[in-house]
Design a protein around this motif. Structure first.
Motif, PDB file in Angstrom:
ATOM      1  N   ALA A 198      19.132  13.084  -9.043  1.00  0.00           N
ATOM      2  CA  ALA A 198      20.126  14.194  -8.397  1.00  0.00           C
ATOM      3  C   ALA A 198      20.966  14.138  -8.508  1.00  0.00           C
ATOM      4  N   LYS A 199      21.587  13.099  -9.429  1.00  0.00           N
ATOM      5  CA  LYS A 199      23.031  13.505  -9.393  1.00  0.00           C
ATOM      6  C   LYS A 199      23.413  13.016 -11.201  1.00  0.00           C
ATOM      7  N   HIS A 200      24.056  13.745 -12.131  1.00  0.00           N
ATOM      8  CA  HIS A 200      24.261  14.007 -13.368  1.00  0.00           C
ATOM      9  C   HIS A 200      25.414  13.072 -12.879  1.00  0.00           C
ATOM     10  N   PRO A 201      25.846  12.332 -14.325  1.00  0.00           N
ATOM     11  CA  PRO A 201      27.317  10.973 -13.784  1.00  0.00           C
ATOM     12  C   PRO A 201      27.816  11.421 -13.213  1.00  0.00           C
ATOM     13  N   PRO A 202      29.070  12.595 -13.664  1.00  0.00           N
ATOM     14  CA  PRO A 202      30.156  12.815 -12.818  1.00  0.00           C
ATOM     15  C   PRO A 202      29.511  12.666 -11.702  1.00  0.00           C
ATOM     16  N   HIS A 203      28.821  13.269 -11.622  1.00  0.00           N
ATOM     17  CA  HIS A 203      28.611  13.478 -10.183  1.00  0.00           C
ATOM     18  C   HIS A 203      28.334  12.306  -9.340  1.00  0.00           C
ATOM     19  N   SER A 204      27.609  10.667 -10.035  1.00  0.00           N
ATOM     20  CA  SER A 204      28.005   9.800  -9.415  1.00  0.00           C
ATOM     21  C   SER A 204      29.342   9.066  -9.524  1.00  0.00           C
ATOM     22  N   LEU A 205      29.906   9.644 -10.435  1.00  0.00           N
ATOM     23  CA  LEU A 205      31.484   9.156 -10.619  1.00  0.00           C
ATOM     24  C   LEU A 205      32.721   9.081  -9.090  1.00  0.00           C
ATOM     25  N   ALA A 206      31.900  11.108  -9.109  1.00  0.00           N
ATOM     26  CA  ALA A 206      32.579  11.414  -8.220  1.00  0.00           C
ATOM     27  C   ALA A 206      32.142  10.794  -6.754  1.00  0.00           C
ATOM     28  N   LEU A 207      30.846  10.257  -6.447  1.00  0.00           N
ATOM     29  CA  LEU A 207      29.653   9.746  -5.247  1.00  0.00           C
ATOM     30  C   LEU A 207      30.820   8.609  -5.106  1.00  0.00           C
ATOM     31  N   LEU A 208      31.021   7.172  -5.866  1.00  0.00           N
ATOM     32  CA  LEU A 208      31.946   6.595  -5.718  1.00  0.00           C
ATOM     33  C   LEU A 208      32.580   6.891  -5.463  1.00  0.00           C
ATOM     34  N   ARG A 209      33.792   7.187  -6.203  1.00  0.00           N
ATOM     35  CA  ARG A 209      35.099   7.699  -5.232  1.00  0.00           C
ATOM     36  C   ARG A 209      35.582   7.926  -4.487  1.00  0.00           C
ATOM     37  N   GLY A 210      34.632   8.845  -3.830  1.00  0.00           N
ATOM     38  CA  GLY A 210      34.601   9.395  -2.297  1.00  0.00           C
ATOM     39  C   GLY A 210      33.493   8.690  -1.183  1.00  0.00           C
ATOM     40  N   LEU A 211      32.584   6.853  -1.969  1.00  0.00           N
ATOM     41  CA  LEU A 211      32.805   6.787  -0.595  1.00  0.00           C
ATOM     42  C   LEU A 211      32.279   6.200   0.821  1.00  0.00           C
ATOM     43  N   SER A 212      34.364   6.423   0.720  1.00  0.00           N
ATOM     44  CA  SER A 212      34.330   6.286   2.402  1.00  0.00           C
ATOM     45  C   SER A 212      34.275   7.564   3.136  1.00  0.00           C
ATOM     46  N   ALA A 213      33.623   9.188   2.852  1.00  0.00           N
ATOM     47  CA  ALA A 213      32.954  10.062   3.366  1.00  0.00           C
ATOM     48  C   ALA A 213      31.262   8.522   3.693  1.00  0.00           C
ATOM     49  N   LEU A 214      30.896   7.811   3.161  1.00  0.00           N
ATOM     50  CA  LEU A 214      29.880   7.583   3.483  1.00  0.00           C
ATOM     51  C   LEU A 214      30.021   6.689   4.789  1.00  0.00           C
ATOM     52  N   THR A 215      30.615   5.575   4.686  1.00  0.00           N
ATOM     53  CA  THR A 215      31.449   4.463   5.066  1.00  0.00           C
ATOM     54  C   THR A 215      31.554   4.850   6.545  1.00  0.00           C
ATOM     55  N   ALA A 216      32.415   6.264   7.105  1.00  0.00           N
ATOM     56  CA  ALA A 216      32.746   6.616   8.327  1.00  0.00           C
ATOM     57  C   ALA A 216      31.527   7.084   8.934  1.00  0.00           C
ATOM     58  N   LEU A 217      30.355   7.252   8.178  1.00  0.00           N
ATOM     59  CA  LEU A 217      29.115   7.190   9.776  1.00  0.00           C
ATOM     60  C   LEU A 217      28.845   6.031   9.771  1.00  0.00           C
ATOM     61  N   GLY A 218      29.136   4.671   9.431  1.00  0.00           N
ATOM     62  CA  GLY A 218      29.156   3.354  10.603  1.00  0.00           C
ATOM     63  C   GLY A 218      28.422   2.738   9.871  1.00  0.00           C
ATOM     64  N   PHE A 219      26.900   3.123   9.124  1.00  0.00           N
ATOM     65  CA  PHE A 219      25.705   2.009   8.709  1.00  0.00           C
ATOM     66  C   PHE A 219      26.324   1.226   7.370  1.00  0.00           C
ATOM     67  N   PRO A 220      25.525   0.215   7.250  1.00  0.00           N
ATOM     68  CA  PRO A 220      26.100  -0.810   6.206  1.00  0.00           C
ATOM     69  C   PRO A 220      25.774   0.095   5.058  1.00  0.00           C
ATOM     70  N   ILE A 221      25.752  -0.085   3.997  1.00  0.00           N
ATOM     71  CA  ILE A 221      25.923   0.358   1.916  1.00  0.00           C
ATOM     72  C   ILE A 221      25.657  -0.083   1.045  1.00  0.00           C
ATOM     73  N   VAL A 222      24.360   0.363   1.110  1.00  0.00           N
ATOM     74  CA  VAL A 222      23.785  -0.533  -0.250  1.00  0.00           C
ATOM     75  C   VAL A 222      23.811   0.261  -2.009  1.00  0.00           C
ATOM     76  N   ALA A 223      24.395  -0.152  -2.913  1.00  0.00           N
ATOM     77  CA  ALA A 223      24.627   1.217  -3.628  1.00  0.00           C
ATOM     78  C   ALA A 223      23.520  -0.118  -5.041  1.00  0.00           C
ATOM     79  N   GLY A 224      23.664   1.212  -6.004  1.00  0.00           N
ATOM     80  CA  GLY A 224      22.736   0.315  -6.978  1.00  0.00           C
ATOM     81  C   GLY A 224      23.392   1.446  -8.020  1.00  0.00           C
ATOM     82  N   VAL A 225      24.168   0.835  -8.653  1.00  0.00           N
ATOM     83  CA  VAL A 225      25.185   1.494  -9.562  1.00  0.00           C
ATOM     84  C   VAL A 225      24.258   0.768 -10.822  1.00  0.00           C
ATOM     85  N   SER A 226      24.207  -0.703 -10.910  1.00  0.00           N
ATOM     86  CA  SER A 226      23.536  -1.459 -11.889  1.00  0.00           C
ATOM     87  C   SER A 226      22.314  -0.213 -12.861  1.00  0.00           C
TER      88      SER A 226
END
Ligand code: HH2
Length: 282
Positions: A198-226
């Motif tokens: 549910a993310k087009h390429p610009p969404h995925s890029l913006a989400l990766l750039r803004g990942l700190s919004a997720l780290t702030a939740l305090g859970f380990p983050i798994v990233a599947g960009v491959s």
């Protein structure tokens, strides 16, 4: 979306028995005829050999899946999914491999855990199957809650965001709260932004750039960009199997933004890159 959990300052130091003092590598092992990037591996013996090779190459976790979730994919009947993954999970777990099962189906989760899988990885964040959250709570196993909207068949029509990182963080928070209500311990949970779901390429890029919004939740983050579509679109290489350079560029960026685990296809190369990155950041 107003729900929120109290942010924890830092992610836990251990998840799924793995210390998170260094990045961890989760190898993708698709036992499917139709996965977008590496399908065609349905024979159990071939898949088992591939999983053992991934461990030898340095994978910390091998993620075994029997249903392709590429955009537009038709669902796989759970009994076929189980027939694909169970012999592979049984053999890898018997060999001492830390196995996660990539499934949306509670019956497959249960059978996989019985076969020796240790971690549940659910792209629907335990929302697809009404029995999934209770099952994970009862088994007390670690779980990856991934963000998406809709299903693989419908998700791309739902890819509309004003602030993708904030909205994904809020929607993951709803999943975390539901998991907590079902009795799943916070320490069992890792979260995943769901790149390409549910993310087009610009969404995925913006989400990766803004990942700190997720780290702030305090859970380990798994990233599947491959090998994801946004890597292919951004790097200009349409062949998924030739996307390691773009994938590792995004993977190391994800680590620098606070991700703890990279879900990858190219294990040997990723392990080498991650070791060098980790040595450099000290
Ligand atoms: N991506 C895919 C499948 N499962 N699980 C998590 N936690 N995070 C992801 O980003 C993720 C996932 C899709 O990639 P792949 O397994 O390579 O392809 P397919 O769904 O076609 O089997």
């Amino acid at each position: 979306m107003t729900a929120h959990v109290t942010p924890r300052q830092t992610a836990p130091a251990i998840w799924a028995g793995l210390t998170l003092d260094r990045p961890r590598v989760m190898a993708v092992l698709n036992v499917t005829p139709d996965s977008f990037s590496d399908g065609g591996r349905v024979d159990a013996a071939t898949a088992i050999a591939a999983g053992l090779a991934m461990r030898a190459e340095g994978a910390d976790i091998v993620d075994v899946g029997g249903e392709s979730t590429r955009p537009g994919a038709a669902p796989t009947p759970p009994d076929i999914e189980r027939a694909r993954v169970l012999p592979v999970i049984r053999a890898l777990a018997a060999a001492g491999v830390l196995v996660s099962v990539d499934t949306r189906h509670a019956a497959t989760m249960a059978a996989a855990l019985d076969a020796g899988a240790a971690i549940v990885n659910d792209i629907s964040g335990l929302t697809h199957d009404p029995d999934a959250a209770a099952l994970v709570a009862a088994r007390r196993c670690p779980v990856i809650l991934m963000h998406m909207r809709g299903t693989p068949a419908t998700m791309m029509a739902l890819a509309r965001y004003d602030d993708v990182a904030a909205e994904v963080a809020a929607e993951l928070t709803v999943l975390i709260q539901a998991a907590g209500r079902a009795g799943i311990a916070h320490a069992a949970i890792a979260i995943d932004p769901g790149f390409g779901f549910a993310k087009h390429p610009p969404h995925s890029l913006a989400l990766l750039r803004g990942l700190s919004a997720l780290t702030a939740l305090g859970f380990p983050i798994v990233a599947g960009v491959s090998r994801k579509g946004f890597i292919r679109a951004t790097g200009g290489e349409p062949d998924p199997t030739r996307n390691f350079p773009g994938s590792i560029a995004a993977g190391l960026f994800a680590l620098s933004q606070g991700a703890s685990v990279l879900r990858v296809h190219d294990v040997r190369e990723t392990v080498q890159a991650v070791r060098v990155w980790h040595a450099l950041i000290g």
